[in-house]
Design an enzyme around this catalytic site. Structure first.
Site, short mmCIF file in Angstrom:
data_model
loop_
_atom_site.label_atom_id
_atom_site.label_comp_id
_atom_site.label_asym_id
_atom_site.label_seq_id
_atom_site.Cartn_x
_atom_site.Cartn_y
_atom_site.Cartn_z
N ARG A 113 0.97 -1.58 -0.49
CA ARG A 113 -0.07 0.13 0.11
C ARG A 113 1.28 0.85 -0.02
NH1 ARG A 113 -4.57 1.84 3.89
NH2 ARG A 113 -5.78 0.22 2.07
N HIS A 140 -7.51 0.83 -6.53
CA HIS A 140 -7.67 0.05 -5.21
C HIS A 140 -8.11 -1.65 -5.63
CE1 HIS A 140 -8.06 -0.89 -1.23
NE2 HIS A 140 -8.58 -0.45 -0.61
N GLN A 143 -9.98 -4.02 -3.69
CA GLN A 143 -11.70 -3.06 -2.75
C GLN A 143 -12.27 -3.34 -4.05
OE1 GLN A 143 -12.29 -1.67 0.08
NE2 GLN A 143 -14.13 -1.49 -0.49
N ASP A 235 -17.16 7.58 -0.99
CA ASP A 235 -15.32 7.23 -0.70
C ASP A 235 -15.63 8.69 0.42
OD1 ASP A 235 -12.86 6.87 0.26
OD2 ASP A 235 -12.15 6.63 -1.97
N CYS A 275 -16.48 2.21 0.37
CA CYS A 275 -15.23 1.78 1.04
C CYS A 275 -14.61 1.10 2.86
CB CYS A 275 -14.46 1.86 -0.06
SG CYS A 275 -13.66 3.42 0.10
N ARG A 303 -13.85 -8.28 1.88
CA ARG A 303 -12.88 -8.01 1.78
C ARG A 303 -11.63 -9.07 1.53
NH1 ARG A 303 -9.65 -2.61 1.34
NH2 ARG A 303 -8.22 -3.97 0.80
N1 NVA Z 1 -9.62 7.02 -1.31
C1 NVA Z 1 -9.41 6.36 -0.01
C2 NVA Z 1 -9.69 5.70 0.30
C3 NVA Z 1 -9.37 4.54 1.76
C4 NVA Z 1 -9.97 3.21 1.57
C5 NVA Z 1 -7.74 7.36 0.15
O1 NVA Z 1 -7.67 6.72 -0.10
O2 NVA Z 1 -7.78 7.45 0.96
N1 CP Z 2 -11.37 0.34 2.57
C1 CP Z 2 -9.40 -0.54 3.12
O1 CP Z 2 -8.87 -0.48 2.34
O2 CP Z 2 -9.42 0.38 4.15
P1 CP Z 2 -8.08 0.29 5.06
O3 CP Z 2 -7.72 1.99 5.08
O4 CP Z 2 -8.79 0.16 6.26
O5 CP Z 2 -6.80 -0.58 4.82
#
Ligand code: NVA
Ligand code: CP
Length: 316
Positions: A113, A140, A143, A235, A275, A303
């Site tokens: 990540r 993502h 997701q 989101d 998400c 997930r």
């Molecule tokens: N768009 C959000 C998704 C988190 C799972 C982010 O990138 O923080």
């Molecule tokens: N939806 C998602 O990826 O959650 P986290 O940021 O908690 O991993």
């Protein structure tokens, strides 16, 4: 319906491949992973990964991604290593390429990540083992697999369905666009001006949609997006890494809140997806996310199941 018929077995080969975005998998492979995930949801413990290890590199926070991958590996008889980039030499300037080569000698797959999508591509280029994207600024894909499984479970398929994503046209929206287009679900993304999805991603999604007959639309109007929608998706307004823009974003995204007025334009049996993490009172009101049409916790649980199916496909 684009779902797999009972008794039908899809044979695909994802063994040894990377999973960096949904561009990497065909419609058949997505449907296969969903079918496998549904089966693994009913058969949680399988001892197929004895002695196998997944390295998980995190440059951003996580609850769902970390825990679902870690629990998933444990349920399959393997191990997962949580590696915070700030505790790794990566955080002190060791290159992605060297990290990829070293980890390839120790573990069986890497989940990462991070911020720039190019970093994940660089890691995959130099790793001899499968690399999984656990979120970048651009995509993502894990997701989106969970999103599709949730839609399939509740709505019974994809064809003829209308999904509406309301908010920032970034990572989650991009993966949803590609995923919906590939499986044949109509998708409209409604974002404020200046926050629309990446044009190359939209072009790609439109190309995939031509093959499945799905409609892909981009708009600045949330009301027209949710009109007769079967799925409404939201989101956060401020993604990880954008914290300095929080105030400006709260202003710009205010008309894009999913609330009772907005959802009144959707089908009465619409489902609400997010998400997570969510900010009640910002992108969604509590009555919607905690209301009867919300499927966000089923979606979060999924997930685990889709990622187990993915790991099985990549590592078997
Ligand atoms: N768009 C959000 C998704 C988190 C799972 C982010 O990138 O923080
Ligand atoms: N939806 C998602 O990826 O959650 P986290 O940021 O908690 O991993």
């Amino acid at each position: 319906m684009s779902t797999v018929k009972i008794g039908e077995t899809l044979k695909i080969n994802l063994s040894g491949k990377d999973f960096l975005s949904l561009k990497d998998v065909s419609k058949e492979e997505i449907l296969y992973l969903l079918q496998e995930a549904a089966a693994m949801k009913n058969d949680k413990i399988q001892n197929i990964f004895k002695g196998k290890t997944l390295a998980m590199i995190f440059e951003k926070s996580s609850t769902r991604t970390r825990v679902s991958f870690e629990a998933g590996m444990a349920q399959l008889g393997g191990n997962a290593l949580f590696l915070s980039s700030k505790d790794m030499q990566l955080g002190r300037g060791e290159t992605i390429a060297d990290t990829a080569k070293v980890l390839s000698g120790y573990v069986d797959a890497i989940m990462i990540r991070t911020f720039e999508h190019e970093k994940v591509e660089e890691l995959a280029k130099h790793a001899a083992i499968p690399v999984i994207n656990g979120l970048t600024d651009m995509f993502h894909p894990c997701q989106a697999l969970a999103d599709l499984l949730t839609i399939q479970e509740i709505k019974g398929g994809f064809n003829g369905l209308k999904a509406a994503y309301i908010g920032d046209g970034n990572n989650v929206a991009h993966s949803l666009l590609i995923g919906c287009a590939k499986v044949g679900c109509d998708i409209t993304v409604a974002s404020p001006e200046g926050y629309e999805p990446d044009q190359d991603v939209v072009k790609l999604a439109k190309g995939y949609a031509e093959e499945t007959g799905a409609q892909v639309s981009i708009t600045n109007d949330p009301v027209s997006a949710v009109k007769d929608a079967d799925v409404i998706y939201s989101d956060v307004f401020t993604s990880m890494g954008q914290e300095a823009e929080t105030e400006e974003r709260l202003n710009n995204f205010a008309p894009y809140q999913v609330n009772s007025t907005l959802v009144s334009h959707a089908k009465p049996d619409y489902i609400f997806l997010h998400c997570l993490p969510a900010h009640r009172g910002e992108e969604v009101t509590a009555d919607i996310i905690d209301g009867p049409n919300s499927a966000v916790f089923q979606q979060a649980e999924n997930r685990l199941h889709v990622q187990k199916a993915l790991l099985k496909a990549l590592l078997s």
